[in-house]
Design a protein around this motif. Structure first.
Motif, PDB file in Angstrom:
ATOM      1  N   ALA A 172     -25.202  -2.789 -14.351  1.00 32.39           N
ATOM      2  CA  ALA A 172     -23.716  -1.738 -14.069  1.00 32.39           C
ATOM      3  C   ALA A 172     -24.355  -0.998 -13.202  1.00 32.39           C
ATOM      4  CB  ALA A 172     -24.461  -1.334 -15.590  1.00 32.39           C
ATOM      5  N   GLU A 173     -23.299   0.555 -13.389  1.00 34.31           N
ATOM      6  CA  GLU A 173     -23.669   1.637 -12.326  1.00 34.31           C
ATOM      7  C   GLU A 173     -23.271   3.070 -13.726  1.00 34.31           C
ATOM      8  OE1 GLU A 173     -21.830   1.906  -8.411  1.00 34.31           O
ATOM      9  OE2 GLU A 173     -20.395  -0.459  -9.559  1.00 34.31           O
ATOM     10  N   PRO A 174     -23.912   4.064 -13.748  1.00 35.32           N
ATOM     11  CA  PRO A 174     -23.427   4.610 -14.253  1.00 35.32           C
ATOM     12  C   PRO A 174     -22.471   6.052 -13.948  1.00 35.32           C
ATOM     13  CG  PRO A 174     -25.230   5.681 -12.630  1.00 35.32           C
ATOM     14  CD  PRO A 174     -25.293   3.719 -12.525  1.00 35.32           C
ATOM     15  N   PRO A 175     -21.287   6.303 -14.782  1.00 33.18           N
ATOM     16  CA  PRO A 175     -20.384   6.996 -14.390  1.00 33.18           C
ATOM     17  C   PRO A 175     -20.144   8.297 -13.200  1.00 33.18           C
ATOM     18  CG  PRO A 175     -20.416   7.774 -15.965  1.00 33.18           C
ATOM     19  CD  PRO A 175     -21.971   6.675 -16.184  1.00 33.18           C
ATOM     20  N   VAL A 176     -20.279   7.480 -11.911  1.00 30.65           N
ATOM     21  CA  VAL A 176     -20.746   8.430 -10.831  1.00 30.65           C
ATOM     22  C   VAL A 176     -19.294   8.655 -10.329  1.00 30.65           C
ATOM     23  CG1 VAL A 176     -22.897   9.192 -10.796  1.00 30.65           C
ATOM     24  CG2 VAL A 176     -21.845   7.399  -9.940  1.00 30.65           C
ATOM     25  N   ALA A 177     -18.966   9.401  -9.662  1.00 32.71           N
ATOM     26  CA  ALA A 177     -17.631   9.417  -8.473  1.00 32.71           C
ATOM     27  C   ALA A 177     -17.450   8.155  -7.533  1.00 32.71           C
ATOM     28  CB  ALA A 177     -18.066  10.381  -7.777  1.00 32.71           C
ATOM     29  N   VAL A 178     -18.610   7.390  -7.420  1.00 29.69           N
ATOM     30  CA  VAL A 178     -18.883   6.585  -6.292  1.00 29.69           C
ATOM     31  C   VAL A 178     -18.111   5.098  -7.217  1.00 29.69           C
ATOM     32  CG1 VAL A 178     -20.656   5.583  -6.805  1.00 29.69           C
ATOM     33  CG2 VAL A 178     -19.879   4.394  -4.779  1.00 29.69           C
ATOM     34  N   TRP A 179     -18.585   5.267  -8.474  1.00 30.55           N
ATOM     35  CA  TRP A 179     -18.475   4.269  -9.394  1.00 30.55           C
ATOM     36  C   TRP A 179     -16.718   3.867  -9.225  1.00 30.55           C
ATOM     37  CZ3 TRP A 179     -15.814   5.174 -14.399  1.00 30.55           C
ATOM     38  CH2 TRP A 179     -15.921   4.262 -14.972  1.00 30.55           C
ATOM     39  N   THR A 180     -15.743   4.974  -9.965  1.00 28.05           N
ATOM     40  CA  THR A 180     -14.364   5.103  -9.435  1.00 28.05           C
ATOM     41  C   THR A 180     -14.268   4.400  -8.458  1.00 28.05           C
ATOM     42  OG1 THR A 180     -14.261   6.816  -9.282  1.00 28.05           O
ATOM     43  CG2 THR A 180     -14.861   7.238 -11.215  1.00 28.05           C
ATOM     44  N   GLY A 181     -14.394   4.478  -7.236  1.00 30.92           N
ATOM     45  CA  GLY A 181     -14.190   3.466  -6.159  1.00 30.92           C
ATOM     46  C   GLY A 181     -14.256   2.259  -6.353  1.00 30.92           C
ATOM     47  N   GLY A 191     -12.146  -3.353  -7.086  1.00 31.25           N
ATOM     48  CA  GLY A 191     -12.358  -4.523  -7.966  1.00 31.25           C
ATOM     49  C   GLY A 191     -11.154  -4.527  -8.946  1.00 31.25           C
ATOM     50  N   LEU A 192     -10.528  -3.565 -10.039  1.00 35.88           N
ATOM     51  CA  LEU A 192      -9.754  -4.411 -11.102  1.00 35.88           C
ATOM     52  C   LEU A 192      -8.094  -4.828  -9.949  1.00 35.88           C
ATOM     53  CD1 LEU A 192     -10.662  -1.531 -13.537  1.00 35.88           C
ATOM     54  CD2 LEU A 192     -10.724  -3.317 -13.887  1.00 35.88           C
ATOM     55  N   ALA A 193      -7.894  -3.646  -9.203  1.00 31.87           N
ATOM     56  CA  ALA A 193      -6.774  -4.110  -8.267  1.00 31.87           C
ATOM     57  C   ALA A 193      -6.384  -5.753  -7.694  1.00 31.87           C
ATOM     58  CB  ALA A 193      -6.872  -3.266  -7.575  1.00 31.87           C
ATOM     59  N   LYS A 243      -6.392  -7.942 -10.890  1.00 32.24           N
ATOM     60  CA  LYS A 243      -5.218  -7.888 -11.248  1.00 32.24           C
ATOM     61  C   LYS A 243      -4.364  -9.019 -10.142  1.00 32.24           C
ATOM     62  CE  LYS A 243      -1.413  -5.107 -13.053  1.00 32.24           C
ATOM     63  NZ  LYS A 243      -1.118  -3.676 -13.435  1.00 32.24           N
ATOM     64  N   THR A 244      -3.876  -8.041  -8.712  1.00 33.19           N
ATOM     65  CA  THR A 244      -3.861  -8.901  -8.447  1.00 33.19           C
ATOM     66  C   THR A 244      -3.429 -10.961  -7.945  1.00 33.19           C
ATOM     67  OG1 THR A 244      -3.244  -7.088  -6.371  1.00 33.19           O
ATOM     68  CG2 THR A 244      -2.835  -9.186  -4.769  1.00 33.19           C
ATOM     69  N   ARG A 245      -4.692 -11.020  -8.346  1.00 34.07           N
ATOM     70  CA  ARG A 245      -5.212 -12.106  -8.004  1.00 34.07           C
ATOM     71  C   ARG A 245      -4.454 -13.293  -9.454  1.00 34.07           C
ATOM     72  NH1 ARG A 245      -9.421 -14.097  -3.905  1.00 34.07           N
ATOM     73  NH2 ARG A 245      -9.619 -12.110  -3.346  1.00 34.07           N
ATOM     74  N   LEU A 246      -4.947 -12.638 -10.599  1.00 32.08           N
ATOM     75  CA  LEU A 246      -4.538 -13.210 -11.836  1.00 32.08           C
ATOM     76  C   LEU A 246      -3.256 -13.448 -11.936  1.00 32.08           C
ATOM     77  CD1 LEU A 246      -7.318 -11.615 -13.826  1.00 32.08           C
ATOM     78  CD2 LEU A 246      -6.490 -14.235 -12.820  1.00 32.08           C
ATOM     79  N   ALA A 247      -1.686 -12.423 -10.984  1.00 35.84           N
ATOM     80  CA  ALA A 247      -0.395 -12.361 -11.168  1.00 35.84           C
ATOM     81  C   ALA A 247       0.105 -13.646 -10.401  1.00 35.84           C
ATOM     82  CB  ALA A 247      -0.184 -11.220 -10.615  1.00 35.84           C
ATOM     83  N   ARG A 248      -1.138 -14.282  -8.674  1.00 39.56           N
ATOM     84  CA  ARG A 248      -0.504 -15.553  -8.670  1.00 39.56           C
ATOM     85  C   ARG A 248       0.058 -16.944  -9.738  1.00 39.56           C
ATOM     86  NH1 ARG A 248      -5.044 -14.741  -3.592  1.00 39.56           N
ATOM     87  NH2 ARG A 248      -3.647 -12.376  -2.881  1.00 39.56           N
ATOM     88  N   THR A 274      -1.259  -3.299 -21.251  1.00 38.78           N
ATOM     89  CA  THR A 274      -2.123  -2.155 -20.751  1.00 38.78           C
ATOM     90  C   THR A 274      -2.467  -1.656 -18.737  1.00 38.78           C
ATOM     91  OG1 THR A 274      -4.341  -2.678 -20.223  1.00 38.78           O
ATOM     92  CG2 THR A 274      -3.031  -2.724 -22.524  1.00 38.78           C
ATOM     93  N   THR A 275      -2.380  -0.312 -19.201  1.00 41.33           N
ATOM     94  CA  THR A 275      -2.615   0.290 -17.943  1.00 41.33           C
ATOM     95  C   THR A 275      -4.362   0.548 -17.665  1.00 41.33           C
ATOM     96  OG1 THR A 275      -2.430   2.260 -18.917  1.00 41.33           O
ATOM     97  CG2 THR A 275      -0.662   1.934 -18.585  1.00 41.33           C
ATOM     98  N   LEU A 276      -4.894  -0.197 -18.204  1.00 38.51           N
ATOM     99  CA  LEU A 276      -6.197   0.109 -17.966  1.00 38.51           C
ATOM    100  C   LEU A 276      -6.573  -0.203 -16.211  1.00 38.51           C
ATOM    101  CD1 LEU A 276      -9.260  -2.629 -19.798  1.00 38.51           C
ATOM    102  CD2 LEU A 276      -9.010  -2.093 -17.473  1.00 38.51           C
ATOM    103  N   ALA A 277      -5.993  -1.165 -15.636  1.00 36.90           N
ATOM    104  CA  ALA A 277      -6.608  -1.401 -14.317  1.00 36.90           C
ATOM    105  C   ALA A 277      -6.382   0.339 -13.566  1.00 36.90           C
ATOM    106  CB  ALA A 277      -5.755  -1.545 -13.340  1.00 36.90           C
ATOM    107  N   GLU A 278      -5.027   1.035 -13.839  1.00 36.47           N
ATOM    108  CA  GLU A 278      -4.895   2.783 -13.760  1.00 36.47           C
ATOM    109  C   GLU A 278      -5.787   3.472 -13.892  1.00 36.47           C
ATOM    110  OE1 GLU A 278      -2.091  -0.765 -12.639  1.00 36.47           O
ATOM    111  OE2 GLU A 278      -2.737   0.175 -14.681  1.00 36.47           O
ATOM    112  N   ASP A 279      -6.081   3.213 -15.985  1.00 28.56           N
ATOM    113  CA  ASP A 279      -6.932   4.666 -16.446  1.00 28.56           C
ATOM    114  C   ASP A 279      -8.331   4.549 -15.670  1.00 28.56           C
ATOM    115  OD1 ASP A 279      -4.368   4.845 -17.160  1.00 28.56           O
ATOM    116  OD2 ASP A 279      -4.753   4.262 -18.926  1.00 28.56           O
TER     117      ASP A 279
END
Length: 266
Positions: free
Chosen positions: A128-137, A142-144, A147-152, A181-186
């Protein structure tokens, strides 16, 4: 014992192992990963061994996962941290907990230790990673992509053929979470801690596989977190908990025992 408890605005599904007499036994809380995971992963890896070792064990399904409610919105890291605090409150639990998190659960665990240090005895993050700014990137990317791959339309047939029917079923669940849900965006919009990691004041154990890339954090963690121990498992990717459960169990049990004895010493 399994139960469903009101934790703020949702109902959380939790499971407890151990005596739960509150008589000085350590409390260990296990937090699972994102999308394809649930508290069940700890039933088959760590949970029973910790209960057998004389500890009280709490496992629970994150919001949107397993048998916990799945609201349409509210999936920032701080929401997951608030859920854990509310769960402990609902149980009337005041013991500082040894919080163990796998993958995204490790980020939840470290955030909980940063924002509620008095409620934490130690924290363990597995891959895991601690919740620093680079983690959000990293999470946004990864989530985007997921989400795109699983929509196919062909995604689940390909996953089943290459990784098996069980993985395909888990991927179907992940797709449903993305769609409802809005998980991928949140998650990428979550609150973070400072890059100097000064908010991590509780003893931290960090376990990594040497092939996942996350072990690159080791020098930074060692330099910035005062009470930190890192372990890198050789010939191992991201699935440390599933593929190396005995080593993981032994390392965390020793860590919890060490700090329980230290706290009990005069």
């Amino acid at each position: 014992m399994t139960e469903r408890l009101r934790t703020g605005g949702i109902t959380t599904h939790a499971a407890r192992l151990g005596a739960w007499h509150g008589d000085g036994r350590p409390l260990v809380v296990f937090v699972h990963g994102l999308l394809t995971d649930s508290l069940a992963s700890y039933y088959f890896t760590l949970g029973p061994a910790f209960a057998t070792a004389g500890m009280d064990v709490l496992m629970y399904d994150l919001r949107g996962h397993g048998r916990t409610d799945r609201p349409a919105t509210g999936y920032r890291l701080e929401d997951f941290v608030d859920d854990l605090a509310a769960l402990l409150d609902a149980l009337g639990e005041t013991r500082p907990a040894h919080v163990v998190g796998n993958s995204f659960g490790g980020t939840v665990a470290t955030a909980f230790s940063a924002w509620h240090p008095a409620r934490v005895a130690t924290v363990t993050m597995i891959e895991a990673e601690p919740p620093v700014a680079v983690w959000t990137g990293h999470m946004a990317e990864g989530l985007a992509d997921a989400k795109t791959r699983l929509a196919r339309a062909e995604a689940f047939g390909w996953i089943s053929a290459n990784y098996g029917a069980h993985t395909a079923r888990l991927s179907t669940v992940a797709h449903r979470i993305f769609e409802s849900t809005t998980l991928a965006e949140d998650v990428p919009a979550s609150r973070v801690i400072a890059d100097d990691l000064g908010a991590l004041t509780r003893p931290l154990l960090a376990l990594f596989g040497d092939e996942s890339g996350l072990a690159e954090q080791v020098p930074d963690l060692a330099a910035k977190v005062a009470r930190c121990r890192t372990v890198v498992l050789p010939d191992q990717g991201h699935s440390v908990l599933v593929e190396r459960p005995q080593e993981t169990r032994d390392l965390i049990l020793a860590w919890v025992h060490e700090h329980t004895l230290a706290e009990a010493a005069p």
